[in-house]
Every structure is written in structure tokens, then in C-alpha cells.
Design a protein around this motif. Structure first.
Motif, mmCIF file in Angstrom:
data_model
loop_
_atom_site.group_PDB
_atom_site.id
_atom_site.type_symbol
_atom_site.label_atom_id
_atom_site.label_comp_id
_atom_site.label_asym_id
_atom_site.label_seq_id
_atom_site.Cartn_x
_atom_site.Cartn_y
_atom_site.Cartn_z
ATOM 1 N N VAL A 94 0.718 -1.216 -0.042
ATOM 2 C CA VAL A 94 -0.003 0.193 -0.157
ATOM 3 C C VAL A 94 0.931 1.397 0.025
ATOM 4 O O VAL A 94 0.577 2.153 -0.677
ATOM 5 C CB VAL A 94 -0.920 0.086 1.166
ATOM 6 C CG1 VAL A 94 -0.353 0.152 2.452
ATOM 7 C CG2 VAL A 94 -1.837 1.324 1.139
ATOM 8 N N TYR A 408 -6.410 4.122 -0.326
ATOM 9 C CA TYR A 408 -5.290 3.672 0.218
ATOM 10 C C TYR A 408 -5.090 3.864 1.837
ATOM 11 O O TYR A 408 -4.686 3.037 2.660
ATOM 12 C CB TYR A 408 -4.024 3.711 -0.191
ATOM 13 C CG TYR A 408 -4.112 3.400 -1.917
ATOM 14 C CD1 TYR A 408 -4.840 2.298 -2.219
ATOM 15 C CD2 TYR A 408 -3.347 4.126 -2.974
ATOM 16 C CE1 TYR A 408 -4.659 2.066 -3.711
ATOM 17 C CE2 TYR A 408 -3.549 3.964 -4.087
ATOM 18 C CZ TYR A 408 -4.196 2.906 -4.585
ATOM 19 O OH TYR A 408 -4.288 2.344 -5.833
ATOM 20 N N GLU A 411 -7.657 1.652 3.367
ATOM 21 C CA GLU A 411 -6.941 0.328 3.655
ATOM 22 C C GLU A 411 -5.954 0.176 4.685
ATOM 23 O O GLU A 411 -5.836 -0.996 5.323
ATOM 24 C CB GLU A 411 -6.322 -0.018 2.240
ATOM 25 C CG GLU A 411 -5.623 -1.370 2.366
ATOM 26 C CD GLU A 411 -4.810 -1.651 0.884
ATOM 27 O OE1 GLU A 411 -4.239 -2.427 0.611
ATOM 28 O OE2 GLU A 411 -5.251 -1.028 -0.310
ATOM 29 N N PRO A 417 -7.899 -4.057 1.564
ATOM 30 C CA PRO A 417 -8.499 -3.229 0.635
ATOM 31 C C PRO A 417 -9.926 -3.106 0.645
ATOM 32 O O PRO A 417 -10.609 -3.871 1.248
ATOM 33 C CB PRO A 417 -7.980 -3.765 -0.687
ATOM 34 C CG PRO A 417 -6.819 -4.655 -0.275
ATOM 35 C CD PRO A 417 -7.343 -5.353 0.826
#
Length: 451
Positions: A94, A408, A411, A417
Motif C-alpha cells: 500500500v 489506500y 486500507e 483493501p
């Protein structure tokens, strides 16, 4: 080159430069992180030119020069050879994905600094912030003709452009504003503008005029450029006459003629207009006539236009040496970013009109105008546009870089995700928001052309 063709050409040049740097930011960081780039495109639509590099990337210049994109290998967009799976964007951590996405806006930010550095080194011609006419709110605050504006609030104003931007921004907030000036006698003083008394329906693009200020640089000399046939001045005044007084009141600029003519017309009868012609001083008798123009009330007129060839020339130069230009460029980038974010905040809170949202037509017009003013002004325009592109792309709107960064960050917080359905829904919301923003921008552009 015509204004239309010039506007189109300089818009294509501007967007081409900015988009290339933006997409190169994505491309360069993606390649540094081992991601395979399939296509690097400047523009959208049908390719006009393409070439495949040794790294396997297809480089494209497309027909519609209003953007660009970098297409990376991604398992969510098609089948990927297992041997290349490690090079897919979706397989990266990420933090690497955040770096790749943020690289585009960062490239535009760095380009902004580089362009401003070049602008400072070349030197941007401008006008000194000397006041030519003072009325209304400005006169009530104690500002006077001949004052030099040294600072607006906490912002130093070495040129009129800086002063005008600072005054316009403050006018939107409609609070008290301190203006530091140097009088014609050389004394420094601080005047306070009571901007809360500005009219609610003020045109924000003409805020400086609404405050009651006209710079010396915007005043044309009182020289007759032409005389309209069958007007009050026809056969009396001539091209090249310098008007020095009307009915005993001195005239020092063309702007001063209008109010004096109105007063003369309202009192009725003829008045004396003093002019200088071929080195001689003449006193000529004139009777203003009532003119009617669609869209405005009847007014008294002589029927003359100014000689625009006599417009003032720049008397200030914003310039630094190569070393001093770097911190100046960084500081200017910070100021422009603060102004841009402040404008977004004002738009969202309703303190600024939605008419301030501009689209490609306005961009094209400003690109052409700045290019005609010289290299330094065009670099300044490009820098502002590059910074604007960086800021807009960082807005948390799905389909923009900022929307991906938001995904992101989510996440990182949740440890996995976002689901595909949530991401697809976000894309539709982003498209709707972007379409609405573009529609507003085009509407404002067309409205300005009509006006």
C-alpha cells in the motif's frame, strides 16, 4: 496569429507541458518500484503518434489534448502473465501504491517551483502599486492619490499585481483590512479598509474597483485617440489633443473626463474645454450631448475615445538572482497554495461566488494573454496552473489521485483493501462530481464570453 488560434495553441502548449510532467511523475516512481508501465499517453482518444520503448512501454500522443494517463500492468484490468505478476500495480504494498499515485501531484508541485524560479531569474515586468484614483471605501479609510501600497495585511506588495490579488482575496472575506502605504511626501502610514460595507452583489473579479481603487498604471493620459462623427466634439477636438481642463477643473487622466462631462451636461449649456495641440494651448467651447447605449442609463458625452497607444509602460521588475530566486520561488509557491486552498474553502462555505470556477475556455484565454505579455508572465501562468493541477488532483474525489489516496488510507486503517463494490460505487460518485464541476466550469466560461 488571431486571438482564437493563439488561445487554442497556448492552451495546448500549457496542458501538454503540465500533463507530461504529471504523468511522468507517476511513470518514474512506478518504474522505480518495479511496476511495468504499458502505456504513457499525453491526451485522450485516437493516437496521433506512438512509439514502443525498449522497456516495453508504449508512448502515445493522442488527439484530445485535455489530459493524459499512465496505464500500468494490473490484474484487475485483464489477464497477467504469471511471470510478470510481481510487476503488477495491484501486487505492490500500500505504501508503494501511495507513492506512485502521489508522484503525479508532487511532480506538478516541483514544476511550479522550477517555473517560478525561472520567472524570477528572467524578471517579470509589472507596475508599481501607486494609486491613481481613490473613491468610496478607500477614500473613507484615508487612502489618497499617489500613495504607494507597501503591504496589504501581512503581505508585502512590491508590484500592483500582488496588491490587487491580496485586495481581491480580502474583499471576499469582507473584514477589516490594514493597508500600509507610503504617502507622496515619503511618510509611512496604515489605513484600515472597512470591507464589510462592500455590496452583497459585488462582482468579485472587480473587487478592487468596488473598494474604490484604480492604480496609476490603469489610467490613460487624457489624449484624444479619435472623435466620433456628428458627436459634440466633432469638428472641435482633433486626434492627438491633450485635454488639460474642462470648465475650469483640471484633467490629469482620461478617466477624469467622464465625471466632469456629466457635471457640465447636467448644468446645461456650453463649457470651455482646454487642450494642448501642436504645442499651443487652446480653449474650445463644447456642449455635451445626451448619449443612449443599450444596457445603461443615458449619459452626457463628448464623443471621444482615448489614445490607447499612450498607455503607461511597466515601471517595476520582479527579479532575483539565480540563488535568491530559489527561496523566493518556494515562498511564492506556498503563498499561491495558500490562496488556492483559501479559494476552495470560500467556495465550499459560500463566501466566494461559484462564478470563480473556470474551465478550458478561460484557461485558453489567460494562456494567450500571458504569452503575449512575455516569457516571464507565461511562466508565472504555467506555475499557477501546475499548482492548481496538483491541488485539484489531491482532492478526495474518486477517479482523481486524491480519491485513490483516500482508498489506500482506508486500507491502512482497516488492514485490507476496500471491496470491489464500494470502489465501483465510489467511481460513479466521482464521475458525477467531476461531471458537475466540469459543467459548472463550462457554464461560467460561456457566460463570460456572452458578457
Amino acid at each position: 496569429m488571431s486571438t482564437f488560434l493563439g488561445s487554442v495553441w497556448w492552451m495546448i502548449v500549457s496542458l501538454g507541458v503540465l500533463v507530461t510532467f504529471h504523468e511522468f511523475g507517476h511513470y518514474w516512481v512506478a518504474r522505480r518500484n518495479g511496476v511495468k508501465v504499458l502505456r504513457f499517453s499525453i491526451g485522450f482518444g485516437r493516437p496521433l503518434w506512438s512509439r514502443r520503448g525498449r522497456d516495453g512501454t508504449e508512448y502515445v500522443i493522442a488527439a484530445l489534448p485535455l489530459g493524459g494517463y499512465v496505464k500500468m500492468l494490473d490484474e484487475r484490468e485483464g489477464d497477467v502473465d504469471p511471470a510478470e505478476a510481481s510487476q503488477a500495480f495491484n501486487r505492490q504494498s500500500v505504501w508503494r501504491r501511495i507513492a506512485i499515485v502521489a508522484a503525479g501531484p508532487l511532480a506538478n508541485l516541483l514544476l511550479c517551483i522550477a517555473l517560478l524560479w525561472a520567472m524570477f531569474v528572467i524578471g517579470r515586468p509589472d507596475f508599481l502599486p501607486v494609486l491613481g484614483q481613490v473613491q468610496g471605501i478607500a477614500a473613507e479609510a484615508g487612502l489618497a492619490r499617489g500613495d504607494t501600497v507597501l503591504a496589504v495585511g501581512e503581505r508585502a506588495t512590491p508590484t500592483w499585481s500582488e496588491a490587487a490579488i491580496a485586495l481581491t482575496t480580502a474583499a471576499m472575506d469582507r473584514g477589516d483590512l490594514d493597508v500600509r502605504v507610503r504617502t507622496p511626501e515619503g511618510d509611512e502610514a496604515t489605513r484600515t479598509l472597512r470591507l464589510a460595507s462592500l455590496p452583497a452583489d459585488m462582482d468579485e473579479r472587480r473587487a478592487v474597483r468596488a473598494i474604490g481603487l484604480v492604480p496609476r498604471s490603469h489610467l490613460l493620459p487624457a489624449i484624444v485617440g479619435s472623435v466620433r462623427e456628428d458627436s459634440a466634439a466633432w469638428g472641435v477636438l482633433a486626434d492627438g489633443d491633450r485635454i488639460t481642463a474642462i470648465d475650469g477643473s483640471p484633467v490629469d487622466s482620461f478617466d477624469a473626463i467622464g465625471p466632469l462631462v456629466q457635471a457640465l451636461g447636467e448644468q446645461g449649456g456650453a463649457g470651455m474645454v482646454e487642450v494642448q495641440r501642436d504645442g499651443e494651448r487652446l480653449a474650445l467651447e463644447l456642449t455635451p450631448t445626451l448619449a443612449e447605449v443599450e444596457g445603461r442609463a443615458p449619459f452626457w458625452a463628448l464623443g471621444i475615445t482615448p489614445d490607447t497607444a499612450q498607455a503607461p509602460t511597466p515601471d517595476a521588475l520582479l527579479r532575483h538572482g539565480p540563488l535568491a530566486a530559489l527561496p523566493a520561488a518556494v515562498a511564492e509557491t506556498g503563498r499561491l497554495a495558500s490562496d488556492s486552498l483559501g479559494m476552495i474553502r470560500r467556495l465550499l462555505t459560500g463566501r466566494a461566488s461559484a462564478e470563480n470556477v473556470s474551465g478550458p475556455i478561460t484557461i485558453a484565454r489567460y494562456a494567450n494573454a500571458s504569452a503575449n505579455l512575455g516569457a516571464a508572465w507565461f511562466l508565472s501562468f504555467l506555475a499557477l496552473l501546475s499548482l492548481s493541477l496538483a491541488i485539484i488532483n489531491l482532492l478526495p474525489i474518486p477517479i482523481l489521485d486524491g480519491g485513490h489516496l483516500l482508498y489506500y488510507l482506508i486500507e491502512l486503517v482497516k488492514g485490507s483493501p476496500l471491496g470491489e463494490r464500494a470502489m465501483v460505487a465510489g467511481q460513479y460518485v466521482g464521475l458525477a462530481m467531476l461531471a458537475g464541476l466540469m459543467g459548472l466550469a463550462f457554464y461560467n466560461d460561456i457566460l463570460q464570453l456572452v458578457r
